[in-house]
Design an enzyme around this catalytic site. Structure first.
Site, short mmCIF file in Angstrom:
data_model
loop_
_atom_site.label_atom_id
_atom_site.label_comp_id
_atom_site.label_asym_id
_atom_site.label_seq_id
_atom_site.Cartn_x
_atom_site.Cartn_y
_atom_site.Cartn_z
N ASN A 186 0.65 -0.86 -0.28
CA ASN A 186 0.09 0.15 0.06
C ASN A 186 0.94 1.52 0.20
OD1 ASN A 186 0.63 -1.20 2.50
ND2 ASN A 186 -1.15 0.35 3.35
N GLU B 51 0.44 5.61 0.50
CA GLU B 51 -0.43 6.14 0.81
C GLU B 51 -0.18 7.48 0.41
OE1 GLU B 51 -0.98 5.76 5.57
OE2 GLU B 51 -2.01 3.78 4.82
N CYS C 36 -4.54 0.79 -2.30
CA CYS C 36 -3.73 -1.03 -1.33
C CYS C 36 -2.98 -1.64 -2.42
CB CYS C 36 -5.27 -1.55 -1.98
SG CYS C 36 -6.35 -0.24 -0.48
N GLU D 267 -3.29 -4.66 -2.85
CA GLU D 267 -3.79 -5.19 -4.36
C GLU D 267 -4.13 -4.04 -5.53
OE1 GLU D 267 -5.09 -4.93 -1.43
OE2 GLU D 267 -5.82 -6.35 -0.32
N CYS E 76 -10.58 -4.92 0.10
CA CYS E 76 -11.45 -3.57 -0.06
C CYS E 76 -13.09 -4.47 -1.36
CB CYS E 76 -10.96 -2.81 -0.10
SG CYS E 76 -10.16 -2.16 -1.20
N CYS F 164 -10.79 -2.97 -5.10
CA CYS F 164 -9.47 -4.50 -4.94
C CYS F 164 -10.22 -5.17 -5.51
CB CYS F 164 -8.34 -4.77 -3.71
SG CYS F 164 -7.50 -2.98 -3.58
N1 THU Z 1 -5.32 -1.79 2.50
C1 THU Z 1 -4.47 -2.13 2.03
O1 THU Z 1 -3.59 -1.76 1.12
N2 THU Z 1 -6.25 -3.24 1.40
C2 THU Z 1 -6.76 -3.25 1.77
O2 THU Z 1 -7.49 -4.60 1.49
C3 THU Z 1 -7.61 -2.78 2.96
C4 THU Z 1 -6.34 -1.56 2.50
C5 THU Z 1 -4.11 -0.25 3.07
C6 THU Z 1 -5.16 1.07 2.62
C7 THU Z 1 -4.32 1.90 3.56
O3 THU Z 1 -2.79 2.20 2.93
C8 THU Z 1 -4.66 1.30 4.86
O4 THU Z 1 -4.23 -0.16 4.38
C9 THU Z 1 -5.77 1.41 5.82
O5 THU Z 1 -6.51 1.53 4.81
#
Ligand code: THU
Length: 130
Positions: A42, A44, A53, A55, A86, A89
């Site tokens: 991920n 940010e 994300c 994925e 999520c 994704c």
């Molecule tokens: N996140 C992912 O990378 N994958 C997921 O399936 C759920 C959430 C990340 C996004 C963000 O950087 C952090 O987790 C919190 O939401």
């Protein structure tokens, strides 16, 4: 490749996560039909809506390298809970591999396995626009 090895690769990718805001590091490893494996984490942004994300990043990495024949995905977080992908994704993964197997690993080394269809049984599809 074993499930464990794919999960290890996802765990390695989680180590590269850029997650200063959530402090929730996620790694993903995506295996293709020909044995190629791509990883992602991920990413940010202080503008939180820009966040990617793990994925989505791994799908972008694979597709940009010319691979769309995905067979298995591993998602890893070093937490006590499983991190289910999520909805956004899941929809993106369905675009390329509706039959995908999804492994989800957590910090204690346990993992669960699902079919993508189980996680998103009624995806939006291009056919619905006809
Ligand atoms: N996140 C992912 O990378 N994958 C997921 O399936 C759920 C959430 C990340 C996004 C963000 O950087 C952090 O987790 C919190 O939401």
């Amino acid at each position: 490749m074993t499930d464990r090895k794919l999960l290890e690769m996802a765990a390695g990718a989680a180590g590269n996560a850029y997650a200063p805001y959530s402090r929730f590091s996620v790694g993903a490893a995506l295996e293709c039909e020909d044995g190629a494996v791509f990883t992602g984490c991920n990413v940010e942004s202080c503008a939180l809506g820009c966040t990617l994300c793990a994925e989505s990043v791994v799908v972008g990495n694979a597709v940009s390298a010319g691979h769309t024949d995905f067979i298995r995905l591993a998602v890893f977080t070093d937490r006590s809970n499983y991190c289910f992908p999520c909805g956004q994704c899941l929809q993106l993964l369905t675009e390329f591999a509706p039959e995908l197997e999804v492994l989800i690993g957590r910090g204690d080394g346990r993992y669960v396995s699902y079919k993508l269809r189980e996680l998103l049984p009624n995806p939006f599809s291009a056919g619905q626009m006809e």
